[in-house]
Write an enzyme that holds these catalytic residues in place. Structure first.
Site, PDB file in Angstrom:
ATOM      1  N   HIS A  14       0.668  -1.204  -0.376  1.00  0.00           N
ATOM      2  CA  HIS A  14       0.047  -0.100   0.245  1.00  0.00           C
ATOM      3  C   HIS A  14       0.985   1.211  -0.097  1.00  0.00           C
ATOM      4  CE1 HIS A  14      -3.146  -2.914   1.930  1.00  0.00           C
ATOM      5  NE2 HIS A  14      -3.599  -2.714   0.768  1.00  0.00           N
ATOM      6  N   GLU A  17       1.636   3.460   2.926  1.00  0.00           N
ATOM      7  CA  GLU A  17       1.942   2.898   4.623  1.00  0.00           C
ATOM      8  C   GLU A  17       3.617   2.937   4.385  1.00  0.00           C
ATOM      9  OE1 GLU A  17      -0.034  -0.703   4.681  1.00  0.00           O
ATOM     10  OE2 GLU A  17      -1.733   0.239   4.503  1.00  0.00           O
ATOM     11  N   HIS A 106       3.046  -3.920   6.581  1.00  0.00           N
ATOM     12  CA  HIS A 106       1.921  -2.855   6.457  1.00  0.00           C
ATOM     13  C   HIS A 106       2.048  -2.066   7.795  1.00  0.00           C
ATOM     14  CE1 HIS A 106      -0.417  -4.533   2.987  1.00  0.00           C
ATOM     15  NE2 HIS A 106       0.545  -5.602   3.174  1.00  0.00           N
ATOM     16  N   GLU A 166       1.909  -5.934  10.816  1.00  0.00           N
ATOM     17  CA  GLU A 166       0.882  -5.115  10.642  1.00  0.00           C
ATOM     18  C   GLU A 166       1.090  -4.032  11.812  1.00  0.00           C
ATOM     19  OE1 GLU A 166      -1.476  -2.922   8.782  1.00  0.00           O
ATOM     20  OE2 GLU A 166      -2.095  -4.640   8.069  1.00  0.00           O
TER      21      GLU A 166
END
Lengths: 295, 295
Positions: A14, A17, A106, A166
């Protein structure tokens, strides 16, 4: 499980990020940080074009494009749908991949701390969760094993084994030092675990540990026009991985009314009020707490 | 100061700052919330096109386009440069505006709490700061009076009087209830203050209060290629409006080195690590603490 010979660390899946993108740059200057003796490591900047535009994606979420049917569907011609086929060729092909293990980096705007998301609960992963938690007291382990790895559509499902790292809370387009440090540390422990697995040198691990297992996703309340009628309740905001019980407030409508959760289990919300949900009106994911045995 | 007859509340000047946009929608359904007897109130959704694309702006930052020279420069044809001329026609023209007072609603990803930014330190504004702080203990007042209102390039500089309501921390594209509540409350107090000013019914105010006065802006350290070489130090992250002294750590380089602030005054950083600075590499603004007298 067999020895792992090839590892890919993926950042920028992404484009907004930032932690993974900046760590890749750093590691490319000092590759010894992510090198280990028993396997090869490569770094992959997945969606540089989205990063150039400071967006999550151009046409579609890249981390939803790796379902087997979609990878084989040549009608899907959006940028990320083509990019997924290119990455699958580079790292896969899914089902018979040349890459044995993928670490996909992420960030979330939610208050999830350093979370390790695992797509299956096999012995290798259960022990990895124990190893990372033993080394890193803040770490949270989440199993998203409601689907098989084949069925998952994440980048990390290209290889037979893989994880999603994450880390949050971090706003999009920001680099926070605490978040960067957590991501670097969790990645180190994962690489160390693979090395110890390969060399059959794993230390004694905790025999069991607390983790979370994904159950369902909740959407925000919408009005008759399909516009948001409310927001995440302030009692739930930032309370990722805290228990939510039947009757607890969960949303506040813009007219001031409160909405209560109706559930028949104690849920543990996460990805609460994640910014990337602006276009699909998701509110949060829910999980159950589980005890994972390592033997 | 004269009576204020016309007030405009502007939201969505930056398309990914959601609180103002959602408050405008709410107030348009219940206009009595922002109505007062002694003046008219209109709401203006400044950059709906940027919001549709979930971006701060399309071509250029709208809240930098209201300098007098730029408003009169017809060579400037970017979207926001044209939009600024349209808004100036609607609410202004700057220097002789039909709108007496503009409240421009913003969010920041920085930990600034509910901040009231004032562009001049005249008696009307000094008293407004006192009134808002008396009503709202969390409120912070920041004077950006290093330039005249005419010289400022903000939306709120179109009218002779105006404020920026700047509330954080909130990631871009997110609605947090605590932040929405703060913005609604601060806006209410500003409207009440104008009403009390107009009707000559102001209560006794604190005779003096602590506030901040903008001094300078700091940039992130860059390498020889112009790329970021470091980030805001974790000791400064989230420490908006806390004192920074000569020799305090301010940046951490990606190679691990720390950079210390060299300054000859006690500075109060704010807008620390704001996400919108991703493309200009700003790190934070600095202010001095001041005591404001209301009489």
């Amino acid at each position: 499980m067999d020895k792992i010979n090839t590892v890919a660390i993926v950042g920028g899946t992404h484009g907004n990020e930032y932690s993974g993108i900046y760590l890749l740059r750093h590691w490319d200057k000092q590759p010894e940080i992510v090198s280990r003796s028993s396997f090869s490591t490569q770094t992959v900047f997945a969606n540089a074009k989205a990063h150039d535009e400071n967006k999550r994606y151009l046409d579609a979420d890249l981390n939803r494009q790796f379902g087997m049917d979609d990878l084989n569907n040549y009608e899907l011609r959006g940028y990320e749908q083509c990019l997924a086929k290119s990455l699958n060729q580079q790292l896969g092909p899914k089902g018979n991949a040349k890459t044995d293990f993928i670490i996909d980096l992420h960030n979330t705007t939610s208050n999830m701390g350093p979370s390790l998301i695992l797509l299956q609960a096999d012995e290798f992963n259960r022990k990895m969760g124990a190893y990372v938690k033993d080394k890193m007291s803040d770490a949270v382990v989440v199993f998203e094993d409601h689907a098989t790895v084949e069925e998952h559509y994440f980048v990390s499902s290209i290889s037979k084994q893989g994880v999603i790292v994450e880390i949050g809370p971090q706003p999009q387009s920001v680099i926070r030092q605490d978040i960067l440090d957590w991501m670097a540390e969790m990645t180190k422990h994962i690489l160390d675990y693979i090395e110890l697995h390969n060399t059959q040198a794993l230390p004694d691990l905790s025999s069991s540990y607390e983790a979370f297992k994904y159950t369902e996703t909740l959407s925000l309340p919408l009005d008759e026009k399909g516009e948001r009628a409310g927001m995440v309740h302030k009692a739930v905001q930032d309370a990722d991985f805290s228990p939510l019980k039947d009757g607890d407030p969960i949303f506040t409508l813009f007219n001031g009314e409160e909405v209560y959760w109706q559930g028949d289990y104690i849920a543990y919300p996460h990805f609460i009020n994640e910014a990337a949900y602006y276009d699909n009106n998701l509110a949060m994911s829910l999980a159950e707490k589980i005890i994972v045995e390592t033997v």
